[in-house]
Scaffold this active site. Structure first.
Site: not given
Ligand code: NOJ
Length: 552
Positions: A217, A268
């Site tokens: 993310d 790893e």
């Molecule tokens: C990207 C994620 O896909 C989204 O849903 C989220 O709100 C933001 N990152 C924050 O984590």
């Protein structure tokens, strides 16, 4: 122009170079417990339908312990399952079932921020300025005589300021913490070795359990400019950061050493585990840096996702993608929908573009004509699934689901909606729980009939059981295309254009000719055997349609 593919040099074990990866959004996939929120047991029970669809892997959005302020992207414990979704034992059962069905499993990891309910942030709140507890986050004194102004002018992706003030231990206002997203999602300080070491541990925890990789993310956000300078925000800024190049919070070079470290952890392990970057970075040549051989394996191709229904733009982004990713030996990826964007049939038929992340609702300008949306959605998918590389699907797109517009304000959950006072509808419209059976409670999503976001009355028309076996359905189009993609080796073939101008895209991918009509009139199809088509055809291909042919 012919693009050689990155899989020309692929080792046979590099499954991810050609894989189709299906995103499960656990809250909305299938609910076994009956509380109206999807769960791991629900996923396990429905996995056979994904094997039958013909995908290679699944990616699960977060199911970790979380107050759910951002639907689980606010993680309070990165190595446990939230009771809403089940237990670690449920996770293990889901993983085993997926592997038995031949499906690999990628899980989400959220390293940019924690939840404010995370033990680390609770400790930071309770500790003094300058303490090691605060040093795990980006906490600064404010500006102004009393520190009453935020440390800089950055804005949250969800709207409003990116800083919130902490109280001091005596209750008076104190320092400020950074949150690029909701105020419940404080940003970690990735210059701190303790943070880095903790995420090595988290990666290993899930790798040891047997996951096949991670979707990372906000992979463009972890490193901030060390001075945290102000940024002059231009009017046409994109809320998810794609257009924020040059912003001191995004796409800083410091992220790359983090990804090299993560790659060495993943390497790893045997079994060809992968890292996929969620990096809203432009141009594609810059994004390619995220997938250099010692960094991640893949990055979501958001420039492709953001491309409007325009032949020149689509041709250009395909060329740029193949060239950029091949320049570093990575496969291109392709993606049209996910849990953050307007579902692609609706998005591609908007007559007034909607800024990324703002969403659409009943009062939005330029709403799509449903018939055009359906045709464009199917055609865009057929084009995408012919392209060399790896493709991502978002749950429900195989059913042809459009964006849901009519969600009452008091049922909307996306913090974007609430942080902007309803000015932006946000992302709930693509997250409505799936319809499985037209005549079952909650359309088969939940045995109790509950559903955390309301399902529209017409949802049953899209139910999976209505589409099974109907050759003209969206579900059968996806199945047929995925089978033909595999049979003809499209994902590892080379692409060359038959024409490089005009509103009709014609490309040869391996032994298949792909035609996609983005013009407003029907076009004659070349002679040949049609092996997949997004619409019923006579000799011509209607506007907003695509076909695959074997020509002689
Ligand atoms: C990207 C994620 O896909 C989204 O849903 C989220 O709100 C933001 N990152 C924050 O984590």
């Amino acid at each position: 122009m012919t693009h050689p593919t990155s899989s020309d040099q692929a080792r046979p074990t590099e499954w991810w170079r050609t894989a189709v990866i299906y995103q499960i959004y656990p809250r909305s996939f299938a609910d076994a417990s009956g509380d109206g929120i999807g769960d791991l047991a629900g996923i396990t029970a429905r996995l056979d339908s994904l094997a039958a669809l013909g995908v290679d892997a699944i990616w699960l959005s977060p199911f970790y312990t979380s107050p759910q302020k951002d639907a689980g992207y606010d993680v309070a414990d990165f190595t446990d399952v939230d009771p809403l979704f089940g237990t670690l034992a449920d996770f293990d059962r889901m993983l085993e079932r997926a592997h038995d069905l031949g499906l690999r499993v990628i899980v989400d990891i959220v390293p940019n921020h924690t939840s404010d309910a995370h033990a680390w942030f609770q400790a930071a709140r309770a500790s003094a300025p300058g303490s090691p507890e605060r040093a795990r986050y980006i906490v600064r004194d404010g500006r102004g005589p009393e520190g009453e102004l935020p440390p800089n002018n950055w804005e949250s992706v969800f709207g409003g300021p990116a800083w919130t003030r902490l109280d001091t231990t005596d209750g008076s206002p104190g320092q400020w913490y950074l949150h690029l997203f909701d105020s419940s999602q404080p940003d970690l300080d990735w210059t701190n070795e303790e943070v880095r070491a903790e995420f090595d541990r988290i990666l290993r925890f899930w790798l040891d359990r047997g996951v096949d990789g991670f979707r990372v993310d906000v992979a463009h956000g972890l490193a901030k400019h060390p001075d945290l300078p102000d940024f002059v925000i231009s009017e046409d800024i994109d809320s998810m950061g794609a257009a924020q190049m040059g912003h001191p919070a995004w796409a800083q070079q410091g992220v790359h050493e983090i990804w090299r470290r993560w790659r060495s952890v993943v390497d790893e392990y045997d079994g060809d585990r992968i890292l996929t970057a969620e990096a809203w970075v432009e141009p594609l040549s810059e994004m390619a840096a995220w997938v250099r051989p010692d960094e991640m394996h893949q990055a979501f191709n958001f420039p492709y996702l953001m491309t409007p229904w325009d032949a020149d733009a689509v041709r250009t982004v395909i060329d740029d993608s193949l060239a950029a990713f091949a320049s570093v030996g990575a496969p291109s990826t392709w993606v049209l929908s996910n849990h953050d964007v307007i579902r692609h049939p609706s998005r591609l038929a908007l007559t007034v573009p909607s800024p990324q992340g703002h969403g659409i609702g009943p009062d939005s300008p330029g709403l799509p004509d449903p018939a055009v949306a359906q045709m464009r959605g199917r055609a865009a998918t057929l084009l995408m699934l012919a392209l060399p590389g790896s493709a991502y699907l978002f749950q429900g797109e195989e059913l042809g689901l459009p964006e849901v517009l009519d969600i009452p304000a008091d049922r909307r959950e996306d913090p974007t909606f609430h942080r902007t006072g309803g000015e932006r509808y946000g992302r709930d419209g693509c997250r409505v729980p799936l319809p499985w059976e037209a005549d079952a409670p909650a359309f088969g999503f939940s045995p109790s009939g509950e559903s955390w976001l309301p399902q529209p009355g017409w949802w049953g028309e899209y139910a999976r059981d209505r589409q099974e076996g109907d050759r003209e359905s969206s579900l059968e189009l996806y199945r047929a295309a995925l089978a033909a993609r595999r049979e003809h080796g499209l994902a590892s073939a080379s692409l060359s254009w038959e024409t490089t101008d005009g509103d009709v895209l014609i490309a040869r991918v391996g032994d298949v000719m792909v035609v996609c009509n983005l013009s407003t009139s029907p076009v004659d199809l070349p002679a040949g055997e049609v092996i997949a088509a997004s619409e019923r055809l006579d000799d011509s291909l209607p506007p907003n349609a695509a076909a695959w042919l074997l020509t002689t």
